[in-house]
Design an enzyme around this catalytic site. Structure first.
Site, PDB file in Angstrom:
ATOM      1  N   SER A  25      -6.381 -11.777  -5.680  1.00 26.37           N
ATOM      2  CA  SER A  25      -6.154 -11.025  -6.729  1.00 26.37           C
ATOM      3  C   SER A  25      -6.418 -11.836  -7.910  1.00 26.37           C
ATOM      4  CB  SER A  25      -4.547 -10.319  -6.809  1.00 26.37           C
ATOM      5  OG  SER A  25      -4.386 -10.209  -8.262  1.00 26.37           O
TER       6      SER A  25
ATOM      7  N   TYR B 167       4.599 -11.006  -7.387  1.00 27.02           N
ATOM      8  CA  TYR B 167       3.156 -10.569  -7.021  1.00 27.02           C
ATOM      9  C   TYR B 167       2.086 -11.876  -7.034  1.00 27.02           C
ATOM     10  CZ  TYR B 167      -1.181  -8.067  -6.068  1.00 27.02           C
ATOM     11  OH  TYR B 167      -2.219  -7.330  -5.601  1.00 27.02           O
TER      12      TYR B 167
HETATM   13  N1  LIG Z   1      -6.062  -2.367  -6.641  1.00 30.55           N
HETATM   14  C1  LIG Z   1      -6.087  -3.266  -7.490  1.00 30.55           C
HETATM   15  O1  LIG Z   1      -6.562  -3.331  -8.453  1.00 30.55           O
HETATM   16  C2  LIG Z   1      -6.086  -4.518  -6.661  1.00 30.55           C
HETATM   17  C3  LIG Z   1      -6.377  -5.856  -7.192  1.00 30.55           C
HETATM   18  C4  LIG Z   1      -6.077  -7.035  -6.470  1.00 30.55           C
HETATM   19  C5  LIG Z   1      -5.594  -6.909  -5.397  1.00 30.55           C
HETATM   20  N2  LIG Z   1      -5.110  -5.835  -4.681  1.00 30.55           N
HETATM   21  C6  LIG Z   1      -4.603  -5.881  -3.316  1.00 30.55           C
HETATM   22  O2  LIG Z   1      -5.492  -5.149  -2.683  1.00 30.55           O
HETATM   23  C7  LIG Z   1      -4.618  -4.305  -1.586  1.00 30.55           C
HETATM   24  C8  LIG Z   1      -4.977  -2.890  -1.338  1.00 30.55           C
HETATM   25  O3  LIG Z   1      -4.511  -2.465  -2.902  1.00 30.55           O
HETATM   26  P1  LIG Z   1      -4.457  -0.803  -3.086  1.00 30.55           P
HETATM   27  O4  LIG Z   1      -4.604  -0.759  -4.473  1.00 30.55           O
HETATM   28  O5  LIG Z   1      -5.622  -0.111  -2.297  1.00 30.55           O
HETATM   29  O6  LIG Z   1      -3.157  -0.530  -2.620  1.00 30.55           O
HETATM   30  P2  LIG Z   1      -2.389   0.777  -2.400  1.00 30.55           P
HETATM   31  O7  LIG Z   1      -3.338   2.053  -2.741  1.00 30.55           O
HETATM   32  O8  LIG Z   1      -1.165   0.819  -2.420  1.00 30.55           O
HETATM   33  O9  LIG Z   1      -2.515   0.795  -0.425  1.00 30.55           O
HETATM   34  C9  LIG Z   1      -1.662  -0.284   0.015  1.00 30.55           C
HETATM   35  C10 LIG Z   1      -2.365  -0.213   1.530  1.00 30.55           C
HETATM   36  O10 LIG Z   1      -1.197  -1.347   2.273  1.00 30.55           O
HETATM   37  C11 LIG Z   1      -0.457  -0.676   3.303  1.00 30.55           C
HETATM   38  N3  LIG Z   1       0.928  -1.453   3.298  1.00 30.55           N
HETATM   39  C12 LIG Z   1       1.686  -1.242   2.267  1.00 30.55           C
HETATM   40  N4  LIG Z   1       2.969  -1.891   2.847  1.00 30.55           N
HETATM   41  C13 LIG Z   1       2.748  -2.230   4.385  1.00 30.55           C
HETATM   42  C14 LIG Z   1       3.435  -2.924   5.226  1.00 30.55           C
HETATM   43  N5  LIG Z   1       4.494  -3.231   5.070  1.00 30.55           N
HETATM   44  N6  LIG Z   1       2.689  -2.927   6.454  1.00 30.55           N
HETATM   45  C15 LIG Z   1       1.628  -2.703   6.582  1.00 30.55           C
HETATM   46  N7  LIG Z   1       0.906  -1.941   5.641  1.00 30.55           N
HETATM   47  C16 LIG Z   1       1.338  -1.743   4.331  1.00 30.55           C
HETATM   48  C17 LIG Z   1      -0.336   0.877   2.792  1.00 30.55           C
HETATM   49  O11 LIG Z   1      -0.182   1.745   4.191  1.00 30.55           O
HETATM   50  P3  LIG Z   1       0.998   2.563   4.565  1.00 30.55           P
HETATM   51  O12 LIG Z   1       1.730   2.921   3.543  1.00 30.55           O
HETATM   52  O13 LIG Z   1       0.255   3.761   5.135  1.00 30.55           O
HETATM   53  O14 LIG Z   1       1.387   1.831   5.609  1.00 30.55           O
HETATM   54  C18 LIG Z   1      -1.594   1.182   2.143  1.00 30.55           C
HETATM   55  O15 LIG Z   1      -2.572   1.604   3.149  1.00 30.55           O
HETATM   56  C19 LIG Z   1      -3.191  -4.837  -1.617  1.00 30.55           C
HETATM   57  O16 LIG Z   1      -2.912  -5.866  -0.810  1.00 30.55           O
HETATM   58  C20 LIG Z   1      -3.310  -5.017  -3.281  1.00 30.55           C
HETATM   59  O17 LIG Z   1      -2.317  -6.048  -3.427  1.00 30.55           O
HETATM   60  C21 LIG Z   1      -5.276  -4.539  -5.306  1.00 30.55           C
END
Ligand SMILES: NC(=O)c1ccc[n+]([C@@H]2O[C@H](COP(=O)([O-])OP(=O)(O)OC[C@H]3O[C@@H](n4cnc5c(N)ncnc54)[C@H](OP(=O)(O)O)[C@@H]3O)[C@@H](O)[C@H]2O)c1
Length: 263
Positions: free
Chosen positions: A146, A159
Site C-alpha cells: 500500500s 495498518y
Molecule cells: N482499496 C485500496 O485502496 C487498497 C489500497 C492498498 C492496499 N489495499 C489492500 O489490497 C487488498 C484488497 O483490498 P480491498 O480494498 O479489495 O479489500 P476488501 O474489499 O475489504 O476485500 C478484502 C478481501 O480479503 C479477504 N479477507 C479478509 N480477511 C481475511 C482473512 N482473515 N482470511 C482470508 N481472507 C480474508 C476478504 O474475503 P472474505 O471476507 O470473503 O473472507 C476479501 O475478499 C487488501 O489487502 C488491502 O489492504 C487496498
C-alpha cells in the site's frame, strides 16, 4: 517460451481474498492473460458467481476456503491448491483488512486483527505456497502492499505497520528464495475505491482533498492495477525481485504535498 512476455497460458495463479474488491480485479486480469485460477474466501460459497465469470473467460477455476489468521486453514488451502492443479506458478497475496482509528483509540484486538491478517497471514501463505514452488524451481509471488508501506497517514498506524512490514518482508523473501527460481515482489496500490474504504468515498470533501494531492488528479480505478499484476506475474519481470511497485497516480512523489505546504 511464448513470444508474448505477458502470456500466462498454462500457468496457475492463486489470488487470496477474491470474494470482492481488488482481489477480483487481480484474478480477472490474470485469467485474461491466460492463467487458470485458485480463488479463496473465508466462505467459498460466496465465490460461486465469480468462479462462473472466470470459467466464462475459458479458464479453469477452483474455489477454496482460506482464513489467513488460521495456520491450519493455510496448510489445508495450500495442500488443496496443489492437489487441484499439481503446480502453482503465481501467488497474489491479496487477502487483507483495515480498521481506521485515531491511534489513541486502537485496541489490543484491533492491532491483532490487522497484523495477524495483513502481515502474519501474508507471510504464512507465502511460505506454504513457496514450499511447492521451490520443489518445481519456479514461482512468482506478489505481496500486496500500500502507499502506507512507504508513507505515514493518521488513523492508519497498525495498518501502516502491517504494510511497511509486507514491503520489508518481501525483500527478505526475495533474498531467501531467488536461488530457487522464485521471485517475490510487492505491488502497492494507492487510493482505490472498494468495500474496504467505501465510507471515505461517500465524503465528497474528502474525495476532492484526495484528488488535489494525486498528481494525475483522480483516485485509482481497480483496473488501473491490471498491467502491474500481469507484469509481476509474467516472464516480463523475470529479473525483478524484492521490489515494491507503487501504482498510486504519483501520490508518493511528494511534489503535490510540498506545493500545498507552500501555499
Ligand atoms: N482499496 C485500496 O485502496 C487498497 C489500497 C492498498 C492496499 N489495499 C489492500 O489490497 C487488498 C484488497 O483490498 P480491498 O480494498 O479489495 O479489500 P476488501 O474489499 O475489504 O476485500 C478484502 C478481501 O480479503 C479477504 N479477507 C479478509 N480477511 C481475511 C482473512 N482473515 N482470511 C482470508 N481472507 C480474508 C476478504 O474475503 P472474505 O471476507 O470473503 O473472507 C476479501 O475478499 C487488501 O489487502 C488491502 O489492504 C487496498
Amino acid at each position: 517460451m511464448s513470444e508474448n512476455l505477458f502470456d500466462l497460458t498454462g500457468q496457475v495463479a492463486v489470488v487470496t481474498g477474491t470474494s470482492r474488491g481488488l482481489g477480483q480485479y487481480f484474478a480477472r486480469a490474470l485469467a485474461r492473460a491466460g492463467a487458470d485460477l485458485v480463488l479463496t474466501s473465508r466462505n467459498r460459497e460466496t465465490l460461486a458467481p465469480f468462479e462462473a465469470e472466470i470459467r466464462a473467460l475459458g479458464r479453469r477455476s477452483v474455489a477454496l476456503d482460506l482464513d489467513v489468521r488460521s495456520h491450519e486453514s493455510i496448510q489445508r488451502f495450500a495442500a488443496e491448491a496443489e492437489a487441484a492443479y499439481g503446480q502453482i506458478h503465481i501467488l497474489v497475496n491479496n487477502a487483507g483488512c483495515n480498521i481506521r482509528k485515531p491511534a489513541l483509540d486502537v485496541s489490543w484486538e484491533d492491532w491483532n486483527t490487522i497484523l495477524e491478517t495483513n502481515l502474519r497471514g501474508t507471510f504464512f501463505v507465502a511460505q506454504a505456497v513457496a514450499r511447492s514452488m521451490i520443489q518445481h524451481g519456479y514461482g512468482r509471488i506478489i505481496n500486496i502492499g500500500s502507499v502506507t508501506s512507504v508513507f505515514g497517514y493518521a488513523g492508519l498506524a497498525p495498518y501502516g505497520a502491517s504494510r511497511g512490514g509486507v514491503k520489508q518482508m518481501t525483500m527478505s523473501l526475495a533474498d531467501d528464495w531467488g536461488k530457487h527460481g522464485v521471485t517475490v515482489n510487492c505491488l502497492a496500490p494507492g487510493w482505490f475505491k472498494t468495500e474496504q474504504n467505501r465510507v471515505m468515498y461517500e465524503d465528497e470533501g474528502w474525495v476532492q482533498y484526495l484528488c488535489e494531492r494525486i498528481p494525475v488528479k483522480r483516485p485509482g480505478q481497480p483496473d488501473d492495477l491490471d498491467g502491474a499484476v500481469v507484469f509481476l506475474a509474467s516472464e516480463a519481470s523475470r529479473y525483478i525481485t524484492g521490489q515494491t511497485l507503487l501504482v498510486d497516480g504519483g501520490i508518493t512523489t511528494g511534489s503535490t504535498r510540498a506545493t500545498v505546504a507552500k501555499k
